[in-house]
Design a protein around this motif. Structure first.
Motif, PDB file in Angstrom:
ATOM      1  N   ILE A   8      37.085  43.007  42.720  1.00 57.21           N
ATOM      2  CA  ILE A   8      38.662  43.761  43.258  1.00 57.21           C
ATOM      3  C   ILE A   8      39.232  43.959  41.335  1.00 57.21           C
ATOM      4  CG2 ILE A   8      40.594  42.091  42.969  1.00 57.21           C
ATOM      5  CD1 ILE A   8      38.028  40.667  45.757  1.00 57.21           C
ATOM      6  N   GLU A   9      40.153  44.534  41.532  1.00 57.64           N
ATOM      7  CA  GLU A   9      40.534  44.767  39.755  1.00 57.64           C
ATOM      8  C   GLU A   9      42.381  44.086  39.791  1.00 57.64           C
ATOM      9  OE1 GLU A   9      41.636  48.940  39.122  1.00 57.64           O
ATOM     10  OE2 GLU A   9      39.225  49.481  39.457  1.00 57.64           O
ATOM     11  N   ILE A  10      41.948  43.394  38.944  1.00 60.88           N
ATOM     12  CA  ILE A  10      43.287  42.987  38.326  1.00 60.88           C
ATOM     13  C   ILE A  10      43.947  43.687  36.804  1.00 60.88           C
ATOM     14  CG2 ILE A  10      44.636  40.566  37.824  1.00 60.88           C
ATOM     15  CD1 ILE A  10      42.965  39.426  39.651  1.00 60.88           C
ATOM     16  N   PRO A  12      45.733  42.037  33.726  1.00 58.74           N
ATOM     17  CA  PRO A  12      47.256  40.356  33.480  1.00 58.74           C
ATOM     18  C   PRO A  12      48.379  40.735  32.602  1.00 58.74           C
ATOM     19  CG  PRO A  12      44.912  40.528  32.718  1.00 58.74           C
ATOM     20  CD  PRO A  12      44.806  42.334  33.258  1.00 58.74           C
ATOM     21  N   SER A  18      43.037  35.718  30.659  1.00 52.61           N
ATOM     22  CA  SER A  18      43.000  35.925  32.023  1.00 52.61           C
ATOM     23  C   SER A  18      41.495  35.260  32.270  1.00 52.61           C
ATOM     24  CB  SER A  18      43.039  36.898  32.423  1.00 52.61           C
ATOM     25  OG  SER A  18      44.801  37.012  32.930  1.00 52.61           O
ATOM     26  N   TYR A  22      40.038  32.673  34.125  1.00 58.50           N
ATOM     27  CA  TYR A  22      39.287  32.712  35.256  1.00 58.50           C
ATOM     28  C   TYR A  22      37.308  32.002  34.652  1.00 58.50           C
ATOM     29  CZ  TYR A  22      42.118  35.193  38.256  1.00 58.50           C
ATOM     30  OH  TYR A  22      43.395  36.018  39.040  1.00 58.50           O
ATOM     31  N   LEU A  54      35.366  40.464  39.618  1.00 55.81           N
ATOM     32  CA  LEU A  54      36.886  40.729  39.246  1.00 55.81           C
ATOM     33  C   LEU A  54      36.376  41.011  37.911  1.00 55.81           C
ATOM     34  CD1 LEU A  54      39.510  39.890  39.946  1.00 55.81           C
ATOM     35  CD2 LEU A  54      39.368  37.652  38.330  1.00 55.81           C
ATOM     36  N   LEU A  56      39.008  42.680  35.199  1.00 54.66           N
ATOM     37  CA  LEU A  56      39.971  42.486  34.310  1.00 54.66           C
ATOM     38  C   LEU A  56      40.038  43.433  34.022  1.00 54.66           C
ATOM     39  CD1 LEU A  56      40.203  38.863  33.590  1.00 54.66           C
ATOM     40  CD2 LEU A  56      41.453  40.178  35.257  1.00 54.66           C
ATOM     41  N   TYR A  74      48.103  44.554  48.721  1.00 56.80           N
ATOM     42  CA  TYR A  74      46.973  43.714  48.948  1.00 56.80           C
ATOM     43  C   TYR A  74      47.885  42.520  48.181  1.00 56.80           C
ATOM     44  CZ  TYR A  74      44.844  40.219  45.710  1.00 56.80           C
ATOM     45  OH  TYR A  74      43.863  39.504  44.761  1.00 56.80           O
ATOM     46  N   ASP A 115      47.053  31.943  39.616  1.00 56.38           N
ATOM     47  CA  ASP A 115      46.141  32.285  38.069  1.00 56.38           C
ATOM     48  C   ASP A 115      47.526  32.596  37.161  1.00 56.38           C
ATOM     49  OD1 ASP A 115      47.773  34.895  38.050  1.00 56.38           O
ATOM     50  OD2 ASP A 115      45.214  35.513  38.026  1.00 56.38           O
ATOM     51  N   ASP A 117      49.294  34.281  35.377  1.00 54.77           N
ATOM     52  CA  ASP A 117      50.520  35.288  35.936  1.00 54.77           C
ATOM     53  C   ASP A 117      50.390  35.506  37.047  1.00 54.77           C
ATOM     54  OD1 ASP A 117      49.967  36.959  33.880  1.00 54.77           O
ATOM     55  OD2 ASP A 117      48.296  38.092  34.367  1.00 54.77           O
ATOM     56  N   PHE A 119      49.276  35.607  40.110  1.00 56.50           N
ATOM     57  CA  PHE A 119      49.131  36.190  41.160  1.00 56.50           C
ATOM     58  C   PHE A 119      48.360  35.013  41.620  1.00 56.50           C
ATOM     59  CE2 PHE A 119      47.734  39.504  38.075  1.00 56.50           C
ATOM     60  CZ  PHE A 119      49.313  40.117  38.047  1.00 56.50           C
TER      61      PHE A 119
END
Length: 126
Positions: A8-10, A12, A18, A22, A54, A56, A74, A115, A117, A119
């Motif tokens: 999964i891409e985030i 931040p 971030s 995590y 994940l 980032l 999403y 999180d 940010d 999210f």
């Protein structure tokens, strides 16, 4: 043909903050971190939790997008927990409080946190 969700891409607002959230709060480990020369992408960190990854992504001048909780697209990722009460107590000790729940859904429990940010992250005890 299709095996699993690979990652999964985030993107931040603060890449290092971030990574700390995590890893230090949720227990992910840094699998790999690298500089990337593909503007606006500058750096990638792959964080692992069990067999889930994940990604980032540090990008130059990330823009904030509006988060509509019931809009299309999403919505959130979900983390399975062994014991909801213990997980929430642990998170409270780290300064993270539920943004929703916990609630019982039949034999399972569900809560949501945010999180660094904002999210959303679902917590689920089956």
């Amino acid at each position: 043909m299709f095996k699993r969700i690979d990652h999964i891409e985030i993107i931040p607002t603060d890449f290092e903050r971030s990574i700390r959230f995590y890893t230090d709060v949720l227990g992910f480990t840094v699998r790999q971190q690298m500089t990337v020369a593909a503007a606006p992408l500058e750096e990638i960190a792959y964080l692992a939790l069990g067999d889930t990854v994940l990604e980032l992504m540090r990008v130059k001048d990330p823009t904030l997008t509006a988060l509509e909780p019931w809009g299309t697209g999403y919505r959130m990722m979900a983390l399975e927990v062994d014991d909801m009460d213990a997980a929430l107590a642990y998170l409270a000790g780290k300064g993270v409080t539920p943004s929703w729940g916990p609630v019982a859904l039949g034999p399972s429990k569900r809560a949501e946190i945010r999180d660094c940010d904002g999210f959303p992250i679902e917590l689920r005890q089956w």
